[in-house]
Design a protein around this motif. Structure first.
Motif: not given
Length: 348
Positions: A65-80
């Motif tokens: 139930g954790i939104p994929s959109e939130l996980i995507d943003r987490m991945h993107t910000a952390t990698t950056a």
């Protein structure tokens, strides 16, 4: 890597059969937890979780139930953040333990008194207690502990802090519900562990496994073989990059392949002790990529840790091995602080 390239966009929106349990390489089950909102569904899930914790100590969840959109943003910000120049990252560096940025993620195998070269990764971490005031944090144990440090946040990327805090709120809620299912799996009241986690000192850590352009030293891995030493771990691992392995038996290492939209769950040493040895805290590691593969990899574990002053005592019935050792109890914070200090101690 663009987020739409990294994730199965429908993985959390189209859950499998609520009672579905499949296997990863015959050792780590994949459990669809989308039925956890119903009484009958929770009972079935607790049974599946209990079985996994008695065997490998690991399972993979989908339908969380954790939104994929939130996980995507987490991945993107952390990698950056990790792709910033070292001088920028070093602004929040040079701190002990899982706090702020570290160019070296420590030597994980040292937590088990094994001597290996340092792990091949960078880390960034925060604690749920890191937003407290100085006096509140100082009261979290009369000994050194990484959760007594204030969080340090990068200013670049601009959305980093807000994204991490939003993710931390969501992943904590998920971990807390998984812990309640663990209580059911042990035949306990669903809220049995609640008062041991109502002031928890949990941490959220990102491991950045940078490209390996140089040959590793002998026995040097991205993460050396270790067990987690707390309660419950909820791990995001990058979908298209493998490396996580779990030990089966004495010497059989099993790959835990990354399943889009999933989290890897495992219990730590404290939970294994808590269950009187009925559940297992299993050795795992992150292996190096093939020599031709010079890409990076990201993983983000949430370490759900008890209150620093929680007394962890084995629950009966004890396994024969635990019974032979006699009654034992530990103070959660003292145990975790000792393990953390070993992990970051200078190599001998």
């Amino acid at each position: 890597m663009a987020p739409e390239d990294s994730f199965n966009r429908d993985a959390t929106k189209a859950p499998m059969n609520p009672n579905s349990v499949t296997m990863v390489d015959g050792y780590v089950p994949v459990i669809d937890i989308s039925a956890r909102r119903t009484g009958s569904g929770r009972a079935a899930l607790a049974q599946a979780i209990g079985k996994a914790c008695r065997t490998s100590g690991f399972f993979v969840i989908v339908g969380h139930g954790i939104p994929s959109e939130l996980i995507d943003r987490m991945h993107t910000a952390t990698t950056a953040f990790f792709e910033l120049p070292d001088a920028e990252k070093d602004r929040i560096a040079h701190r002990p333990g899982f706090s702020g940025f570290r160019r070296s993620g420590g030597t994980t195998a040292q937590s088990l008194d094994r001597r290996t070269p340092p792990d091949l990764c960078e880390t960034f971490g925060v604690h749920v207690t890191g937003e407290m005031g100085d006096r509140e944090r100082e009261a979290l144990g009369d000994y050194w502990a990484t959760w007594k440090l204030a969080n340090l946040w990068p200013s670049d990327p601009a959305e980093f802090k807000d994204t991490w805090q939003e993710y931390l709120t969501a992943i904590h809620a998920l971990a807390a519900d998984l812990l309640r299912l663990c209580a059911l799996a042990l035949g306990l009241d669903e809220g049995h562990f609640d008062d041991k986690f109502d002031r928890h000192v949990s941490s959220l850590v990102a491991n950045f496994y940078y490209p390996q352009v140089d040959e590793p030293l002998p026995d040097q891995l991205r993460r050396g073989a270790h067990t987690d030493f707390g309660g419950l771990t909820v791990l995001y691992q990058q979908d298209d990059k493998g490396g996580l392995q779990v030990l089966q038996g004495e010497d059989a290492w099993r790959d835990v392949r990354a399943i889009p939209g999933s989290f890897v769950i495992n219990i730590g040493d404290l939970m294994a002790l808590w269950t009187g040895g009925r559940w297992v805290s299993t050795m795992h590691r992150v292996v190096n990529p093939e020599r031709a593969d010079t890409s990076s990899r990201l993983s983000i574990p949430f370490f759900f840790q008890p209150n620093h002053d929680a007394v962890i005592e084995p629950l009966p019935p004890l396994t024969p091995a635990a019974d032979k050792q006699g009654p034992q109890a530990v103070i959660a914070g003292e145990w975790m602080a000792m393990k953390t200090q070993k992990l970051f101690a200078p190599a001998q």
